[in-house]
Design an enzyme around this catalytic site. Sequence first.
Site, PDB file in Angstrom:
ATOM      1  N   GLY A  19       0.819  -1.211   0.000  1.00 52.73           N
ATOM      2  CA  GLY A  19       0.000   0.000   0.000  1.00 52.73           C
ATOM      3  C   GLY A  19       0.846   1.251   0.000  1.00 52.73           C
ATOM      4  O   GLY A  19       0.523   2.243   0.651  1.00 52.73           O
ATOM      5  N   ALA A  20       1.942   1.216  -0.742  1.00 49.06           N
ATOM      6  CA  ALA A  20       2.922   2.303  -0.672  1.00 49.06           C
ATOM      7  C   ALA A  20       2.883   3.221  -1.887  1.00 49.06           C
ATOM      8  O   ALA A  20       3.808   3.993  -2.104  1.00 49.06           O
ATOM      9  CB  ALA A  20       4.325   1.724  -0.507  1.00 49.06           C
ATOM     10  N   SER A  77       0.644   5.563  -2.184  1.00 53.31           N
ATOM     11  CA  SER A  77       0.080   6.834  -1.725  1.00 53.31           C
ATOM     12  C   SER A  77       0.082   6.859  -0.201  1.00 53.31           C
ATOM     13  O   SER A  77       0.376   5.856   0.455  1.00 53.31           O
ATOM     14  CB  SER A  77      -1.353   7.024  -2.257  1.00 53.31           C
ATOM     15  OG  SER A  77      -2.215   6.044  -1.705  1.00 53.31           O
ATOM     16  N   GLY A  78      -0.248   8.020   0.365  1.00 49.81           N
ATOM     17  CA  GLY A  78      -0.515   8.135   1.794  1.00 49.81           C
ATOM     18  C   GLY A  78       0.639   7.755   2.702  1.00 49.81           C
ATOM     19  O   GLY A  78       1.805   8.061   2.445  1.00 49.81           O
ATOM     20  N   GLY A 131       2.034   4.874   3.453  1.00 45.53           N
ATOM     21  CA  GLY A 131       3.036   3.967   2.903  1.00 45.53           C
ATOM     22  C   GLY A 131       4.040   4.680   2.019  1.00 45.53           C
ATOM     23  O   GLY A 131       5.250   4.422   2.104  1.00 45.53           O
ATOM     24  N   SER A 182      -5.892   0.683  13.254  1.00 48.26           N
ATOM     25  CA  SER A 182      -6.633   1.934  13.389  1.00 48.26           C
ATOM     26  C   SER A 182      -7.437   1.929  14.675  1.00 48.26           C
ATOM     27  O   SER A 182      -7.858   0.873  15.155  1.00 48.26           O
ATOM     28  CB  SER A 182      -7.580   2.111  12.202  1.00 48.26           C
ATOM     29  OG  SER A 182      -8.473   3.188  12.417  1.00 48.26           O
ATOM     30  N   TYR A 224     -14.770  -2.310   8.118  1.00 52.19           N
ATOM     31  CA  TYR A 224     -13.435  -1.738   8.244  1.00 52.19           C
ATOM     32  C   TYR A 224     -12.920  -1.889   9.678  1.00 52.19           C
ATOM     33  O   TYR A 224     -11.783  -2.298   9.908  1.00 52.19           O
ATOM     34  CB  TYR A 224     -13.461  -0.267   7.827  1.00 52.19           C
ATOM     35  CG  TYR A 224     -12.112   0.412   7.933  1.00 52.19           C
ATOM     36  CD1 TYR A 224     -11.121   0.165   6.990  1.00 52.19           C
ATOM     37  CD2 TYR A 224     -11.830   1.286   8.978  1.00 52.19           C
ATOM     38  CE1 TYR A 224      -9.875   0.772   7.084  1.00 52.19           C
ATOM     39  CE2 TYR A 224     -10.589   1.901   9.074  1.00 52.19           C
ATOM     40  CZ  TYR A 224      -9.620   1.646   8.127  1.00 52.19           C
ATOM     41  OH  TYR A 224      -8.387   2.243   8.222  1.00 52.19           O
TER      42      TYR A 224
END
Length: 266
Positions: A9-10, A12-13, A15, A135, A161
């Site tokens: 998941g790197a 964007s954001g 990562g 989270s 989620y």
Amino acid sequence: MARTIVITGASSGVGLAAARQLAAQGEQVVVVGRDPRRLGAAMATVRAAATGPEPDEFRADFAELDQVRELAAKLLAQYPKIDVLANNAGGMVESYVRTVDGFEATIQGNHLAPFLLTNLLRGALHGGRVVNTASRAHQRAKLDPDDLVGSADSYSSWRAYGASKAANILFAAEAARRWPEITSVSFHPGVVRSNFGVGGATRFFYRFAPFLTTPEQAGDLLTWLSTAEVSNGAYYVGRKVARPDKLAADPAIAARLWETSAAAVG
């Protein structure tokens, strides 16, 4: 000597921010993303930041477990020793979706796929660590380890989620118990400014609310957890160990989730 750090998941954001920071520190950064266009753009910024080995990239869609298996095989062929696996890929699905593998899409993308990837890379991770992006959304989550399929009739994107984030915490804690040769932790990155969420109002909030954590701040925490001395099995909020919600702290649920997840991914 540079450490090999794989970040899913790197593109964007959080990562991507961590990938840039770690590459700037001279580490061998391996970026995993799903979308070829976003992955290409991300790699340009990671390469520009790098002061050590050439950053590497792999593409995989966690909605298909066979792609996870292929990713693991390619990683092992290229990197027989992996110092850190950052299980950071994940997201929220607006409506009920059942994957080609037969599971609810959120629990597969956020938990089953990283669970499978980590198990396949276990030998290469000996002496290293696993960092799971969880989270605070796990709080008050209802996670049934015996039901990874769910139902369209009772589906809620936020509930799904939250359950998947509880699974991230439970997985890290149980991995620490079962695999003492690998350090495993989970963390809450903050409420991060991003394209996260489903629906216009939620996406607007995550892009523009004034008090949000920046991706760079959250990436700094992921970078710290990847390199600092940490408490095995712990859940972190900021740079401090925190106690997760009751369900996510239950060793019996963690053990049961491990068994059902192992059966699910074969």
